[in-house]
Structure formats: structure tokens, C-alpha cells
Design a protein around this motif. Structure first.
Motif, PDB file in Angstrom:
ATOM      1  N   LEU A 245       0.845  -1.201   0.000  1.00  0.00           N
ATOM      2  CA  LEU A 245       0.000   0.000   0.000  1.00  0.00           C
ATOM      3  C   LEU A 245       0.879   1.250   0.000  1.00  0.00           C
ATOM      4  O   LEU A 245       0.651   2.186  -0.754  1.00  0.00           O
ATOM      5  CB  LEU A 245      -0.936   0.016   1.212  1.00  0.00           C
ATOM      6  N   ALA A 246       1.915   1.255   0.841  1.00  0.00           N
ATOM      7  CA  ALA A 246       2.779   2.431   0.956  1.00  0.00           C
ATOM      8  C   ALA A 246       3.537   2.665  -0.344  1.00  0.00           C
ATOM      9  O   ALA A 246       3.670   3.790  -0.813  1.00  0.00           O
ATOM     10  CB  ALA A 246       3.758   2.256   2.116  1.00  0.00           C
ATOM     11  N   THR A 247       4.027   1.582  -0.952  1.00  0.00           N
ATOM     12  CA  THR A 247       4.799   1.727  -2.182  1.00  0.00           C
ATOM     13  C   THR A 247       3.902   2.127  -3.346  1.00  0.00           C
ATOM     14  O   THR A 247       4.327   2.802  -4.269  1.00  0.00           O
ATOM     15  CB  THR A 247       5.534   0.405  -2.490  1.00  0.00           C
ATOM     16  N   GLN A 248       2.640   1.733  -3.278  1.00  0.00           N
ATOM     17  CA  GLN A 248       1.734   2.026  -4.391  1.00  0.00           C
ATOM     18  C   GLN A 248       0.984   3.338  -4.196  1.00  0.00           C
ATOM     19  O   GLN A 248       0.035   3.609  -4.917  1.00  0.00           O
ATOM     20  CB  GLN A 248       0.737   0.870  -4.589  1.00  0.00           C
ATOM     21  N   GLY A 249       1.348   4.128  -3.203  1.00  0.00           N
ATOM     22  CA  GLY A 249       0.762   5.472  -3.148  1.00  0.00           C
ATOM     23  C   GLY A 249       0.083   5.866  -1.855  1.00  0.00           C
ATOM     24  O   GLY A 249      -0.215   7.032  -1.649  1.00  0.00           O
ATOM     25  N   SER A 250      -0.166   4.914  -0.942  1.00  0.00           N
ATOM     26  CA  SER A 250      -0.761   5.316   0.335  1.00  0.00           C
ATOM     27  C   SER A 250       0.283   6.098   1.129  1.00  0.00           C
ATOM     28  O   SER A 250       1.443   5.710   1.203  1.00  0.00           O
ATOM     29  CB  SER A 250      -1.185   4.085   1.142  1.00  0.00           C
ATOM     30  N   THR A 251      -0.108   7.233   1.709  1.00  0.00           N
ATOM     31  CA  THR A 251       0.861   8.058   2.423  1.00  0.00           C
ATOM     32  C   THR A 251       0.776   7.850   3.936  1.00  0.00           C
ATOM     33  O   THR A 251       1.370   8.598   4.696  1.00  0.00           O
ATOM     34  CB  THR A 251       0.628   9.551   2.117  1.00  0.00           C
ATOM     35  N   VAL A 252       0.045   6.813   4.353  1.00  0.00           N
ATOM     36  CA  VAL A 252      -0.127   6.584   5.790  1.00  0.00           C
ATOM     37  C   VAL A 252       1.206   6.315   6.488  1.00  0.00           C
ATOM     38  O   VAL A 252       1.462   6.799   7.580  1.00  0.00           O
ATOM     39  CB  VAL A 252      -1.116   5.425   6.038  1.00  0.00           C
ATOM     40  N   MET A 253       2.058   5.538   5.851  1.00  0.00           N
ATOM     41  CA  MET A 253       3.357   5.174   6.442  1.00  0.00           C
ATOM     42  C   MET A 253       4.432   5.270   5.375  1.00  0.00           C
ATOM     43  O   MET A 253       4.209   4.899   4.226  1.00  0.00           O
ATOM     44  CB  MET A 253       3.348   3.723   6.923  1.00  0.00           C
ATOM     45  N   HIS A 254       5.606   5.693   5.768  1.00  0.00           N
ATOM     46  CA  HIS A 254       6.756   5.704   4.869  1.00  0.00           C
ATOM     47  C   HIS A 254       7.138   4.260   4.574  1.00  0.00           C
ATOM     48  O   HIS A 254       7.245   3.448   5.494  1.00  0.00           O
ATOM     49  CB  HIS A 254       7.908   6.438   5.556  1.00  0.00           C
ATOM     50  N   ASN A 255       7.343   3.906   3.293  1.00  0.00           N
ATOM     51  CA  ASN A 255       7.548   2.483   2.984  1.00  0.00           C
ATOM     52  C   ASN A 255       8.796   1.890   3.654  1.00  0.00           C
ATOM     53  O   ASN A 255       8.776   0.759   4.107  1.00  0.00           O
ATOM     54  CB  ASN A 255       7.534   2.222   1.475  1.00  0.00           C
ATOM     55  N   ARG A 256       9.871   2.691   3.767  1.00  0.00           N
ATOM     56  CA  ARG A 256      11.077   2.122   4.380  1.00  0.00           C
ATOM     57  C   ARG A 256      10.883   1.860   5.867  1.00  0.00           C
ATOM     58  O   ARG A 256      11.527   0.978   6.444  1.00  0.00           O
ATOM     59  CB  ARG A 256      12.262   3.030   4.130  1.00  0.00           C
ATOM     60  N   ALA A 257       9.984   2.612   6.492  1.00  0.00           N
ATOM     61  CA  ALA A 257       9.687   2.361   7.906  1.00  0.00           C
ATOM     62  C   ALA A 257       9.010   0.996   8.057  1.00  0.00           C
ATOM     63  O   ALA A 257       9.328   0.224   8.968  1.00  0.00           O
ATOM     64  CB  ALA A 257       8.789   3.467   8.457  1.00  0.00           C
TER      65      ALA A 257
END
Ligand code: ASP
Ligand code: MG
Length: 405
Positions: A202-214
């Protein structure tokens, strides 16, 4: 419990909110928890600093820009620590450097290589609440490196891992992770829990809820993250290894991103080395490429398409003539107005019917699919960026996400 609480820019946007955050931290401490606080820069101040830099220098020196950007978090740190002390709670504001966040790599793209947590631990043991600057650290030469936009989340998770915290709490202006962006789909539901891999997609595909590397980092160390509201008391969403329920073969959420551009290299002679010759120069220029599709070749000529973020398109276009000449392609085309929608859920690729249902829903909404990409737990369609909201609504309805659970 030992917890790292991260507060984002919106949650510390003004003096009232900063006092509110301090009050929340204090309440947790009174309940017997040990708390480390990580903060982002106030409101949009990182954007404001970038604007300011661009007024002074059209192409700011990367070192000095990182020097400037790091100050945003330092402001929040000082104010939150002051607010805590005023409430009678011992606290200490710490910069990324003082907190021992050691990073490596390029400016604006730093990666945390390790955390020297002695200072933070000592402050904690002395009864002071460490309030730490998110978003940056220093390299071995003591140079400031910011960690990428939104990366305060990553600072928080790295600290939590280094301190052996029970969990990281990401306190935001939203109450958790939703089945889709509630601003687009009013019937979107808050999820009780979600797995790391689903959240990462979700984070990698555009959700801004969480930083993907986190999310990636938390998953490697199996650190639970609670995404929760900094404003209201409401149950949040727990990100962890396994969901509580048997969630296999289910779409959990829809991600979207309206920032997609595409480049197609046409009629490339199909021989070994073309991919290297196309993608190496792009990587060297710091351009990250997302979806790559190579058509099966006809008469030994093939088309190769890749997507990238719109902000990188100009840089890529500058490189394309040289790249095309090298691989012997007569032309290339670009499109800067694309977006993508993804359905995400553990096991969906191995289950029947998900792809067909996705394509049917988009077709029924009159939306043309430009490119398709998949992972084990995700199906993504690249479409016209203007149609992204319609696509998200159509998919949310088609997979009955408003009623699931
Ligand atoms: N302040 C930085 C940004 O706006 C880092 C963060 O918010 O996490 O990107
Ligand atoms: Mg921010």
C-alpha cells in the motif's frame, strides 16, 4: 511498556497542537509507560524551506539544502520538549545527530546505517523524555543527511528497533489505515490490523499513511507499529506479521497514486544488453523506475515501457536521446499524465478471479488500462490520472470493501 511515539507535521502544526501532543505523552507516562518521542517539522514547513531555498538558488547545493531542511524538525523538537517541561515533565530535545542516527548515502536520500542509542537510553534512564528530530541523521563525516520526504517514520522505527521498544506508535491526523483514501471513498473502513507486506505494498503504491522504508524496517525486526490518531482517542490499525483473522485471499485495501509518468522506447533491436543500456544511465542520474514492461518482439524489434514519478520525467527526457542512440531505437514517446490504482491483499494473486474482477470494474467505469503489473499480493493498473478517483471508487465497490471484516 517501552514505546516510541512519532508525531507527524500536522499533529505539531501550531502551539495548541504541540501542547496537546505534550499532554498525550504525559498521560502515557502517568499510565506507567516509558515514551520516546520522534517529531516531524511543523505543518508544511519542509515545503516552505524548499521554496525559500529555491528563491535564493535555482539549483541549491545539496549539502546546504540538507543543512536547511534539518532545521524544520529541530523547531518541533525544541517546542515539544519545552511544553513537556512546562507541564512538570523532565524532557530533552535531541537533534538527529545527538540521538545517534547514523546515515549513509546521498543528500535527500540518506539511509540509516545504525543507531547509537546510548544518549537516548541514558536520558530515558534519568527520567527525561527524549524528544528526537525525525527525518535526518549524520554520516561518518558528521555531515547532515536527510532521509527522504516523509522519513520521520523511519527514524521512529529505527530508534524503536535499537532500543528494543515494545512497539512504535505512528500518531497522525488520520485514525489508522483505511481500505481506501476516505477523502475519495467516504465509505472506506478503518482496518483493525494489516500485515507488513500488505502495508508495504500500500505504501509503495501510493498510500501516504506510512513511509515504505519504515514498514520494511519494522518487518525485518518484527516490530509492531500502531497507526493511530494524535487528536482523538480511537482504536488504530496494528501493522504486524500476521493478521488476527484468516485474511488470505482477500483484498484488504485499494492504493492509488496520481503521480505517474511513462516513457516508451520504440522499436529497439532485441538483443542482449538493451535493458542495461537503458536503465543504467537512469539509475546513475538518481531516477527510480517503477513498472517495466517489455513487449514480445516482432521482426526482432521490441517496445520497452517504464514508469517513473512525474517529477523525474524532465530529467529522464534529457537522457533519452543518448540512450536511444546507444540501443539503436529510432524514437521514444512520453506521457506525463498517468496514475495507478492497486488492489492489495495477501494471497490474491494465487486465488482465482481477482484480476478478471478488477478489469471488469474498470471497464464498467469506462476506464482504459495502459499497463498492468502484479506482485504476489498486488495487482496494479496504470490509467489516466484524471480517472484515478473513479477507479478507486469502482474497485472499492466491486470488492465490497465497505462491508468486509
Ligand atoms: N518533514 C519531512 C517531510 O515533510 C519529514 C517528515 O515529515 O516525515 O518530508
Ligand atoms: Mg511532513
Amino acid at each position: 511498556m517501552l514505546v516510541v511515539q512519532k508525531y507527524g507535521g500536522t499533529s505539531v502544526a501550531d502551539a495548541d497542537r504541540i501542547r496537546h501532543v505534550a499532554g498525550r505523552v504525559l498521560k502515557r507516562i502517568k499510565q506507567g509507560d516509558q515514551v520516546i518521542v520522534v517529531v516531524s517539522a511543523m505543518g508544511n514547513s519542509t515545503d516552505d524551506l524548499i521554496d525559500l531555498a529555491l528563491q535564493v538558488a535555482p539549483d541549491p547545493d545539496p549539502r546546504e539544502l540538507d543543512m536547511l531542511l534539518s532545521t524544520g524538525e529541530q523547531v518541533s523538537v525544541a517546542l515539544v520538549a519545552m511544553a513537556l517541561k512546562t507541564m512538570g515533565q523532565e524532557a530533552v530535545g535531541l537533534t538527529g545527530q545527538q540521538a545517534g542516527i547514523i546515515a549513509q548515502g546521498r543528500h535527500y536520500q540518506g539511509r540509516i546505517s545504525r543507531v547509537e542509542a546510548d544518549r537516548v537510553r541514558a536520558e530515558l534512564d534519568a527520567g527525561r523524555v527524549p524528544v528526537v528530530a525525525g527525518y535526518w541523521g549524520v554520516n561518518e563525516d558528521q555531515e547532515i543527511l536527510t532521509l527522504g520526504r516523509g522519513a520521520s517514520d523511519t527514524t521512529a522505527v529505527a530508534l524503536a528497533v535499537a532500543l528494543g521498544a515494545d512497539r512504535c506508535e505512528n500518531c497522525k491526523d488520520v485514525e489508522g489505515v483505511y481500505t481506501a483514501d476516505p477523502r475519495i471513498v467516504p465509505t472506506a473502513r478503518k482496518l483493525k490490523d494489516i500485515t507488513y507486506e500488505e502495508m508495504l505494498e500500500l505504501a509503495t503504491q501510493g498510500s501516504t499513511v506510512m513511509h515504505n522504508r519504515a514498514v520494511e524496517l519494522a518487518s525485518v525486526y518484527n516490530l509492531p507499529i500502531l497507526v493511530t490518531s494524535s487528536m482523538v482517542d480511537a482504536p488504530g490499525t496494528m501493522i504486524r506479521q500476521e493478521s488476527e483473522l484468516e485474511e488470505r485471499n482477500r483484498v484488504r485495501g485499494i492504493a492509488h497514486d496520481t503521480d505517474v509518468a511513462k516513457v516508451t522506447v520504440r522499436r529497439v533491436p532485441d538483443k542482449p544488453g538493451i535493458a542495461t543500456n537503458i536503465f543504467e544511465p537512469l539509475a546513475e542520474a538518481g531516477i527510480s523506475v517503477d513498472t517495466i514492461v517489455q513487449n514480445s518482439s516482432e521482426g526482432n524489434l521490441t517496445d520497452l515501457t517504464f514508469t517513473l514519478s512525474r517529477g523525474d520525467l524532465r530529467k529522464a527526457e534529457a537522457l533519452m536521446p543518448v540512450i536511444c542512440e546507444k540501443v539503436g531505437a529510432p524514437e521514444y514517446t512520453t506521457d506525463g499524465n498517468l496514475g495507478k490504482v492497486s488492489i492489495v491483499g495477501v494471497g490474491i494473486q494465487t486465488a482465482h478471479g481477482y484480476a478478471a474482477k478488477m478489469f471488469r470494474a474498470l471497464f464498467d467505469a469506462g476506464i482504459n488500462i495502459e499497463l498492468i503489473s502484479t506482485s504476489e499480493i498486488r495487482l496494479t493498473c496504470i490509467i489516466d490520472s484524471a480517472r484515478v478517483p473513479d477507479a478507486v471508487r469502482a474497485l472499492h465497490a466491486a470488492f465490497e470493501l465497505e462491508t468486509a471484516d
